[in-house]
Design a protein around this motif. Structure first.
Motif, mmCIF file in Angstrom:
data_model
loop_
_atom_site.group_PDB
_atom_site.id
_atom_site.type_symbol
_atom_site.label_atom_id
_atom_site.label_comp_id
_atom_site.label_asym_id
_atom_site.label_seq_id
_atom_site.Cartn_x
_atom_site.Cartn_y
_atom_site.Cartn_z
ATOM 1 N N ASN A 59 0.307 7.026 -6.151
ATOM 2 C CA ASN A 59 0.530 5.689 -5.761
ATOM 3 C C ASN A 59 0.524 4.544 -6.914
ATOM 4 O O ASN A 59 1.034 3.777 -7.071
ATOM 5 N N ASN B 298 9.142 5.798 -3.329
ATOM 6 C CA ASN B 298 8.545 6.734 -2.041
ATOM 7 C C ASN B 298 9.052 8.161 -1.984
ATOM 8 O O ASN B 298 8.222 9.186 -1.817
ATOM 9 N N ARG C 60 7.561 15.224 2.439
ATOM 10 C CA ARG C 60 6.570 15.993 2.753
ATOM 11 C C ARG C 60 6.369 15.798 4.419
ATOM 12 O O ARG C 60 5.435 15.293 5.039
ATOM 13 N N PHE D 287 0.672 -1.113 -0.074
ATOM 14 C CA PHE D 287 0.208 0.149 0.034
ATOM 15 C C PHE D 287 0.914 1.254 -0.054
ATOM 16 O O PHE D 287 1.950 1.206 0.706
ATOM 17 N N GLY D 288 0.579 2.288 -0.764
ATOM 18 C CA GLY D 288 1.207 3.677 -0.741
ATOM 19 C C GLY D 288 0.583 4.389 0.250
ATOM 20 O O GLY D 288 -0.062 3.908 1.236
ATOM 21 N N GLN D 289 0.556 5.852 0.258
ATOM 22 C CA GLN D 289 -0.128 6.672 1.090
ATOM 23 C C GLN D 289 -1.593 6.527 1.325
ATOM 24 O O GLN D 289 -1.996 6.285 0.180
ATOM 25 N N THR D 290 -1.917 6.838 2.245
ATOM 26 C CA THR D 290 -3.539 6.554 2.615
ATOM 27 C C THR D 290 -4.205 8.004 2.388
ATOM 28 O O THR D 290 -3.651 9.136 2.663
ATOM 29 N N MET E 281 1.090 0.758 -6.667
ATOM 30 C CA MET E 281 0.749 0.437 -5.111
ATOM 31 C C MET E 281 -0.580 0.659 -5.015
ATOM 32 O O MET E 281 -1.446 1.103 -6.012
ATOM 33 N N MET F 288 6.954 10.788 0.338
ATOM 34 C CA MET F 288 6.446 9.735 1.380
ATOM 35 C C MET F 288 7.618 9.003 2.322
ATOM 36 O O MET F 288 8.781 8.949 2.035
ATOM 37 N N MET G 108 1.099 8.100 10.077
ATOM 38 C CA MET G 108 0.836 6.896 9.265
ATOM 39 C C MET G 108 0.493 7.075 7.957
ATOM 40 O O MET G 108 0.890 6.340 6.983
ATOM 41 N N TYR G 109 -0.429 8.191 7.328
ATOM 42 C CA TYR G 109 -1.038 8.067 6.405
ATOM 43 C C TYR G 109 -0.132 8.707 5.081
ATOM 44 O O TYR G 109 -0.345 8.764 3.988
ATOM 45 N N SER G 110 1.126 9.192 5.580
ATOM 46 C CA SER G 110 2.201 9.567 4.728
ATOM 47 C C SER G 110 3.157 8.618 4.485
ATOM 48 O O SER G 110 4.332 8.887 3.804
ATOM 49 N N PHE G 111 2.859 7.288 4.844
ATOM 50 C CA PHE G 111 4.038 6.479 4.505
ATOM 51 C C PHE G 111 3.626 5.796 3.222
ATOM 52 O O PHE G 111 2.367 5.646 2.887
ATOM 53 N N GLY G 112 4.591 5.617 2.450
ATOM 54 C CA GLY G 112 4.380 4.735 0.998
ATOM 55 C C GLY G 112 4.562 3.270 1.385
ATOM 56 O O GLY G 112 4.381 2.863 2.349
ATOM 57 N N GLN G 113 4.849 2.526 0.338
ATOM 58 C CA GLN G 113 5.008 0.945 0.492
ATOM 59 C C GLN G 113 6.093 0.678 1.519
ATOM 60 O O GLN G 113 7.099 1.444 1.708
ATOM 61 N N THR G 114 5.843 -0.371 2.178
ATOM 62 C CA THR G 114 6.886 -0.923 3.211
ATOM 63 C C THR G 114 7.888 -2.003 2.381
ATOM 64 O O THR G 114 7.394 -2.657 1.556
#
Lengths: 322, 322
Positions: free
Chosen positions: A152, B152, B286, A127-130, A157, B157, B124-130
Motif C-alpha cells: 500500500n 492494485n 489474490r 485506502f488500499g487493502q485492509t 495509499m 487486489m 472487502m479487505y482485499s480491495f485496493g484503492q477505489t
C-alpha cells in the motif's frame, strides 16, 4: 426468509428502519458475537427490538449453521451482525448454504468501520487493502501485515489496520484439560498496535533502526561504516516520519481520534486512547491538503505538533486556509 | 447541532433509527443531490420524514455553505447524503467550516457502496484503492484510472470502479449562452464502462492486443517475428483472462450482479444490466475459493461459463464444495 442484518457501529439505534422492521417480524433472532461487538449489551437490544436474542458463537455458526437456518423457508429468521453484514467470510458462507437449501435470503446493509473511517478526514477512495493485526506473544509475532502494508505504502495509499479482538478464548491449560472456561475478552489498544509496528520494523530493518538512532550529523567516519556513500534503503515506515491515526469508538458519543507520527502514537498510554473498539490507520504519501487539515484537528501536540511538520517536510503537503 | 446523516443505498427506510429521529427534530433539512441518488423521489422522503427537503446542488454547497450552516448553533439542521456521509471531500469541508464557526456537529454513518460491495462475495479487505471512470467522448478519454488499476492488480487486489453520474450538466451551447438549462441525468452503464476499459487497454497496448487476436498456436515462426523467444509483457488486464463483476442497484429489490470475463461483460447490452445505479469490480489475482464460488452464482453462462474456466486456469483457484 433468512435476513442478515447489519447493526452499524455503536448502539441499538444504529440499525436501519428497514432492518428494525424486519427484526420485529422474526421468530428467531441471532446475534453474531465473535467478529465485533456493539457498545451496548444484549439486554438493551432485546428491549429495543422486543425480541429475545440468541448469541451466535463461532462454534454455533461454523458447526451448527443448519440449526440457525432451520425452517427459514417457512418463518422469518434474523442473523444480526455488528457493522455491515458482509464484511467477514463466515456470513457469506451462511448465505451460500441458505441458497443451497432453497431458503430465500435478504441482506440489509449498514455502516462498517470501512465507511466510518471517513471520520479521519482521509478519503476512503485512497485506502488500499485492509490489514489485521493480532496480539504478539514472546514467541509468536505474525507479521505478514508488514508486506501488505508496504504494498500500500509503495503506491501512496492509506491503510486501515483492524486490531485483534479475543472473545471466548481459552487458556492453554484449560484447552489442554478440555475445560470450557473462557478468558475475559481482550481488545487490542492502539498503544499496543503502534508498539508492535515499531517492534516489527526494528526486527526487519535492524541496521536502519540503529543508524537512525545514531547521530544524524555528517561526521559518519567515526561509526566505522565501510560504505559511507551507500544510500540507505528508501524508508517506507519510519517511526518519526510516517504519519498515522487511531480511531476509537467510532460512531459513539465518546468517539476519539488521534493523529501523529508512529512514534508519538506508540508513546501514548492505553488510557490515552480509552476503551474499545479501536482501529488504526497508516497514512500514505498521496495525502491531500484537505485530508492533512481535517485529520490535523486530532494531532498530538495540536497546532505545534509533528503532524504538521512531517506533513510538510516528508509528505510535501502545504497547509491551506479554511 | 449540524447533523450530517447517511441515508444508505436504496430507499427511505435505509436511514438508521438514530438518523430518522434526528431528521424529525431538524428545522431545515438539505438533501445532497450531486454525488449519488436514492432510488426514491424527494416527495417520498418528505412524507416519510415528515419534513420539507431542500435540494442541495453542488453550487449551493460550494458557494453558499454559510446559508446551509445558518443558525445551526441554535437550531438543528440536517444535511442528508446518500450512502455514508463522509465519502466525498465536499462534506468534510462543510464539517470543517462548521467547526470554525463553533457549530457543534454530529455525523450519523450508514452503508455505502464500499461496504455493500460485500454482496459480490469478494472480501472487502482485499480491495485496493477505489477508482472513478467518466464518460469518454471522441476527444476526451481520461484514463489515469488505468495506472491506479495496475497498482492494485500488481499486488493481487480487487478494484471497485465507480461509474460517472451526470446530473445538472449543461450542454456546451447552453453554457456558452449562459442559459441554466440542464441535460437529462445520465448514469454510466456497466456495458459502457467495460467497453471503455477494453478501448483504453487496446490503445495502451496496441501490439499485445493484435498479437492476442492472432493464433495462439506454437507455429510462431510464420508471423515474421524476429524475437521468437521473447516473453510477452505479463498481462495485467486481458479481455478474456481478467475476471470482473457488475453491481447494479445494490440494496434494492431489483439488485443485480453479473460476473464474467471483461470481454463477456463488455458484450452484454445496457438492457442486460438494467437501470442505475451501477458500479463495477475488477477481480484481483489474490482470489479465494469462497470468493470464486459466491461470485460465481452470478456468472455469465452459469456453471459452464468462462468464470470457472478462467478462475481455475488463470487465477489458479480450485472449486470447493459447499
Amino acid at each position: 426468509m433468512f435476513y442478515v442484518i447489519g447493526l452499524g457501529l455503536s448502539d441499538e439505534k444504529d440499525i436501519t428502519v428497514k432492518g428494525f422492521e424486519a427484526v420485529k417480524r422474526c421468530e428467531r433472532v441471532y446475534l453474531e458475537s465473535y467478529t465485533s461487538i456493539l457498545m451496548v449489551d444484549k439486554e438493551k437490544l432485546e428491549t429495543f427490538y422486543g425480541r429475545q436474542i440468541i448469541t451466535a458463537t463461532r462454534e454455533l455458526v461454523e458447526l451448527e449453521a443448519d440449526e440457525i437456518l432451520r425452517d427459514a423457508d417457512k418463518v422469518d429468521v434474523a442473523f444480526l451482525v455488528v457493522g455491515d453484514p458482509l464484511g467477514a467470510t463466515t456470513h457469506t458462507d451462511l448465505l451460500l448454504r441458505a441458497t443451497s437449501l432453497n431458503i430465500p435470503t435478504s441482506v440489509i446493509h449498514n455502516a462498517s468501520i470501512l465507511t466510518a473511517l471517513g471520520s479521519t478526514g482521509l478519503q476512503m477512495y485512497s485506502f488500499g487493502q485492509t490489514l489485521s493485526m493480532v496480539f504478539y506473544t514472546e514467541t509468536w509475532r505474525p507479521d505478514s501485515w508488514y508486506d501488505r502494508l508496504e504494498e500500500n505504502l509503495k503506491v501512496g495509499m492509506h491503510t486501515l489496520v483492524l486490531l485483534d479482538i479475543k472473545v471466548r478464548e481459552q487458556s492453554e491449560e484449560n484447552m489442554a484439560r478440555g475445560r470450557l472456561i473462557y478468558e475475559p475478552p481482550r481488545f487490542m489498544n492502539p498503544s499496543t498496535a503502534f508498539r508492535q509496528i515499531l517492534l516489527t520494523e526494528s526486527l526487519r530493518h535492524p541496521t536502519k533502526s540503529s543508524s537512525s538512532s545514531s547521530s544524524s550529523s555528517s561526521s559518519d567516519d567515526e561509526d566505522g561504516s565501510d560504505k559511507p556513500n551507500e544510500e540507505p534503503t528508501p524508508t517506507l515506515l519510519d517511526p518519526s516520519k510516517t504519519l498515522a491515526m487511531s480511531l476509537s469508538r467510532i460512531g459513539t458519543p465518546t468517539q476519539r481520534l488521534v493523529s501523529g507520527t508512529l512514534l508519538e502514537l506508540a508513546e501514548l498510554s492505553e488510557e490515552d486512547y480509552g476503551g474499545p473498539l479501536h482501529s488504526i490507520v497508516i497514512v500514505g504519501k498521496r495525502l491531500h491538503p484537505l485530508e492533512l487539515e481535517y485529520a490535523g484537528k486530532f494531532a498530538v501536540g495540536g497546532e505545534g505538533g509533528n503532524w504538521w511538520k512531517v506533513g510538510k517536510e516528508v509528505y510535501g503537503v502545504e497547509r491551506e486556509t479554511f
